[in-house]
Design an enzyme around this catalytic site. Structure first.
Site, PDB file in Angstrom:
ATOM      1  N   HIS A 298     -51.977 -49.322  15.337  1.00 23.64           N
ATOM      2  CA  HIS A 298     -51.537 -49.443  16.727  1.00 23.64           C
ATOM      3  C   HIS A 298     -51.356 -48.024  17.278  1.00 23.64           C
ATOM      4  CE1 HIS A 298     -50.019 -51.291  20.285  1.00 23.64           C
ATOM      5  NE2 HIS A 298     -48.826 -50.756  20.171  1.00 23.64           N
ATOM      6  N   GLU A 309     -44.471 -47.853  12.305  1.00 20.89           N
ATOM      7  CA  GLU A 309     -45.728 -48.391  11.768  1.00 20.89           C
ATOM      8  C   GLU A 309     -46.021 -47.799  10.386  1.00 20.89           C
ATOM      9  OE1 GLU A 309     -49.131 -48.033  14.385  1.00 20.89           O
ATOM     10  OE2 GLU A 309     -50.284 -49.456  13.170  1.00 20.89           O
ATOM     11  N   HIS A 335     -53.968 -45.679  25.773  1.00 17.12           N
ATOM     12  CA  HIS A 335     -53.479 -47.025  25.483  1.00 17.12           C
ATOM     13  C   HIS A 335     -53.919 -47.955  26.609  1.00 17.12           C
ATOM     14  CE1 HIS A 335     -51.427 -50.383  24.112  1.00 17.12           C
ATOM     15  NE2 HIS A 335     -50.222 -49.903  23.876  1.00 17.12           N
TER      16      HIS A 335
END
Lengths: 407, 86
Positions: A298, A309, A335
């Site tokens: 991600h 993460e 993003h």
């Protein structure tokens, strides 16, 4: 068809800050090019505090659509339809009435037709106009990209939008994968689209205080946050036996999908939710952590996501985490919220097919809190049998896909 | 206590997550249970109230270490308000 099928990908399409086709996008990812640059799209962009985004550059709608059709399409739907057309052409499928009725169109978007929304608000609030364009509502609705693909490509099976912020596309593709695997449909066109670089939306992101002023540096020491992106990616999924029967080129296989919800903080990432989604995807794929070589993270470039993460990868993969090649495509394309998972799955599928892990660019030096191999700054040749694509959304909604080299 | 201090205390009091009848200048933000979103909301409220811009990036600034106490926030706001009028 009924029963449980293996699900393969036979077509890919992408409109990205690094190119308007899947092939050009992938070439630039392998080269480690940056798609970030000055924000130019919104009217009065110079008034924004945020100066940088990853825009889809030089996109000329009239090259893709006649004026009559264009008047019905927000930028987000333009991206969606262009990417879907590319994926379908590559698949070689022709949708006769029988296949059309058995083909799903499932498209993720985080915020839908923001350009249309911003324009209409500008007219009524700023310019005090008393009317907005007549197609304002059907252009801005969140299902517009799915509906427009269905209409443009003649797909008459189940069609709907999936909204889970930054995980929208991954949820959409995952549901499409399960529908094809379970025999509910014979084909699916699926992915995600976003066109969120509007004045109002960027102001909203500014207020979250999570955006980097210049460069997105996922997992690196000195990272200062995310950079907004936009675009779309679509793919054609079908059962292996159909693809083989018609002699289609098989680009990869989707083997697992896992989901979870944090039920915790609205915006803070949650270790447990990330781990549960990855483990659910491994179980669905009937693979173990040791079977996986590459992770498309991600990797937003925020302090909190990248650290959490990394911890989640340690927990889900155990000692094997240290052997993984992990990269964040967001370092190059920003993003793209509801399109991110689809753009990243295209990168993941092509990484597996070509045996190349794309890099995490902008990487300066290791952060002790992010102690894994993030393929810094330069792509790497790597034999990949199976790979994972992670998406973790605001609202605590997590989705993870597992893909395998087709053999 | 200055007017700024009173207003800052009122804003922080709305965001605190602990059962404490009053907010004082010596209170530590950490002890008031302020979480990351609370900080972003608090900064918005302060900017709106005083018409100032507070430079703050959640990735690189930690309000709980840079602004240890309520008094630290008051001092920072007073400085920004003074810059605005000077």
């Amino acid at each position: 068809m009924t029963g449980v099928h293996r699900v393969v990908v036979t077509g890919l399409g992408a409109v990205s800050p690094l190119g308007h086709t899947a092939a050009s996008y992938w070439e630039n990812l392998k080269l480690g090019k940056s798609g970030l640059g000055p924000i130019t799209l919104p009217p009065a962009a110079e008034e924004l505090t945020q100066k940088v985004a990853a825009e889809v550059k030089d996109f000329e709608p009239l090259k893709h659509f006649a004026e009559r059709q264009l008047s019905t399409l927000d930028r987000v739907s333009q991206f969606a339809v262009v990417a879907a057309r590319e994926a379908i052409v590559q698949s070689g499928l022709a949708f006769d009435m029988a296949l059309s009725a058995r083909t799903a169109t499932i498209v993720g978007t985080g915020v839908g037709g923001q350009t249309t929304l911003d324009e209409s608000f500008r007219r009524v609030y700023l310019e005090k106009r008393t009317r907005v364009f007549p197609l304002t509502i059907p252009k801005l609705m969140a299902n517009a990209p799915a509906s427009q693909i269905s209409m443009d490509c003649g797909l008459r099976g189940p069609a709907f939008a999936v909204a889970s912020a930054c995980a929208s596309a991954t949820h959409a593709i995952g549901i499409a994968f399960h529908m094809v695997r379970g025999g509910l449909v014979d084909c699916a066109v699926t992915g995600g689209a976003e066109a969120c670089i509007t004045f109002g939306t960027v102001r909203g992101w500014e207020a979250m205080r999570v955006m980097a002023p210049d460069i997105c540096r996922p997992f690196s020491k000195g990272r200062m946050g995310l950079v907004l992106g936009e675009g779309a990616a679509m793919m054609v999924l079908e059962p292996l036996e159909r693809a083989q029967a018609r002699g289609a080129t098989i680009l990869g296989e989707i083997v697992g999908f896992g989901m979870s919800a944090d039920a915790a903080d609205l915006t803070a990432p949650d270790l447990g939710g990330m781990v549960r989604a990855m483990q659910a995807a491994f179980d669905d794929a009937r693979l173990g952590p040791a079977d996986i070589q590459y992770i498309n993270a991600h990797g937003t470039g925020t302090a909190a996501n990248d650290e959490t993460e990394t911890k989640a990868l340690h927990e889900a993969f155990g000692p094997h985490a240290k052997t993984l090649a992990i990269s964040s495509t967001k370092s190059m394309i920003g993003h793209a919220l509801g399109a991110a998972g689809a753009l990243e799955l295209v990168a993941t599928l092509l990484a597996v097919r070509d045996g190349i892990a794309p890099p995490t660019i902008g990487y300066i030096e290791p952060d002790p809190a992010c102690d894994l191999d993030y393929v810094p700054n330069k792509a790497r040749a790597l034999a990949i049998e199976a790979a994972v694509s992670n998406s973790f959304a605001f609202g605590g909604l997590n989705a993870v896909l597992v893909v395998k080299r087709f053999s | 206590m200055s007017d700024v201090a009173g207003d800052v205390i009122a804003i922080i009091a709305k965001k605190k997550r602990v059962d404490k009848p009053t907010v004082d200048l010596s209170d530590k933000l950490l002890d008031l249970g302020l979480e990351s979103l609370d900080a972003v909301e608090m900064i918005f409220d302060l900017e709106e109230k005083f018409d100032i811009q507070i430079p703050y990036n959640a990735n690189t600034n930690n309000p709980r270490t840079e602004f240890e106490t309520v008094g630290d926030v008051v001092a920072a706001v007073e400085k920004l308000v003074a810059q605005k009028t000077s």
